[in-house]
Design an enzyme around this catalytic site. Structure first.
Site: not given
Ligand code: AP5
Ligand code: MG
Length: 221
Positions: A13, A88, A127, A161, A172
């Site tokens: 995203k 969300r 990431r 992160r 998540r």
């Protein structure tokens, strides 16, 4: 144009939003990035948000909606925005509808990025994001920085992160399925959803997304 981007954690995203926002000349508004900016500035909101984010849970609706509203009311968002990570859950989607309605506005499209779970896990594991600005996103294999550990865009330090640990990612994903996916049906009933496969090169996905938006909304900007 007013667009909502939806998809599981790690779908791309943020990566796509950077290009789409530029192509469409609208600001990219990511509630995750706004929370992370608050965390690095050590604000009260940041402290509160971190206690939920580190567990992979949603930050309470009340503070999230207020923060998103405040950002959407900034002058640069007057003619549109690209929302990433908000709404969300259905409650946030209803709040957004209400907010837009009072201004006589409505959403133009909801772009749903579809990615298999095993790919999402690979994308999140590699990431790296920038300490100065978490919208600067890299990947150790798929999008390596020119100099390891250094952001190509601003020279900031790249890090993993805190919520990208295996255990938190599991939570998540579960939160996504139980709380966020229902907004897709909510928006389908309004005829707003376009779903695209988000596998393949970043630029191919951007092209697919632009084409899907053009078909859905036309060329209005
Ligand atoms: P948030 O920051 O929104 O995280 P998320 O939804 O879990 O999504 P991610 O940012 O992890 O993934 P992404 O889809 O942006 O993927 P990316 O482009 O980075 O939210 C974090 C937390 O904040 C939440 O858990 C919650 O606690 C809180 N929060 C935020 N909003 C909230 C709200 N509205 N209400 C309540 N709480 C809220 O890409 C991933 C990786 O893949 C990158 O390394 C990238 O380089 C790579 N990649 C991207 N595209 C490709 C491609 N095509 N091929 C190969 N690699 C690719
Ligand atoms: Mg993101």
């Amino acid at each position: 144009m007013r667009i909502v981007l939806v998809g599981p954690p790690g779908a791309g995203k943020g990566t796509q939003a950077a290009f789409l926002a530029k192509n469409l000349s609208i600001p990219h508004i990511s509630t995750g990035d706004l929370f992370r900016a608050n965390i690095s500035q050590q604000t009260e909101l940041g402290k509160l948000a971190k206690s939920y984010m580190d567990k992979g849970e949603l930050v309470p609706d009340e503070v999230t909606i207020a923060m998103a509203k405040d950002r959407m009311e900034q002058p640069d968002a007057e003619n549109g925005f690209l929302l990433d990570g908000f709404p969300r859950n259905v409650k946030q989607a209803e709040a957004l509808d209400e907010m837009l309605k009072t201004e006589g506005m409505k959403l133009d499209a909801v772009l749903d990025l579809e990615v298999p779970e095993e790919e999402v896990v690979k994308r999140i594991a590699g990431r790296r994001v920038c300490r100065n600005d978490s919208s600067h996103v890299f990947h150790v294999s798929y999008k390596p920085a020119k100099q390891e550990g250094v952001c190509d865009l601003c020279g900031g330090e790249l890090y993993q992160r805190d919520d990208d640990s295996e255990e938190t990612v599991r939570t998540r994903l579960e939160v996504y399925h139980t709380q966020t996916e229902p907004i897709i049906d909510y928006y389908k009933s309004q005829g707003l959803v376009v779903t695209i496969p988000a596998l393949g090169k970043v630029e191919e996905v951007t092209q697919r997304a632009m084409e899907a938006l053009r078909q859905k909304v036309g060329d209005k900007n």
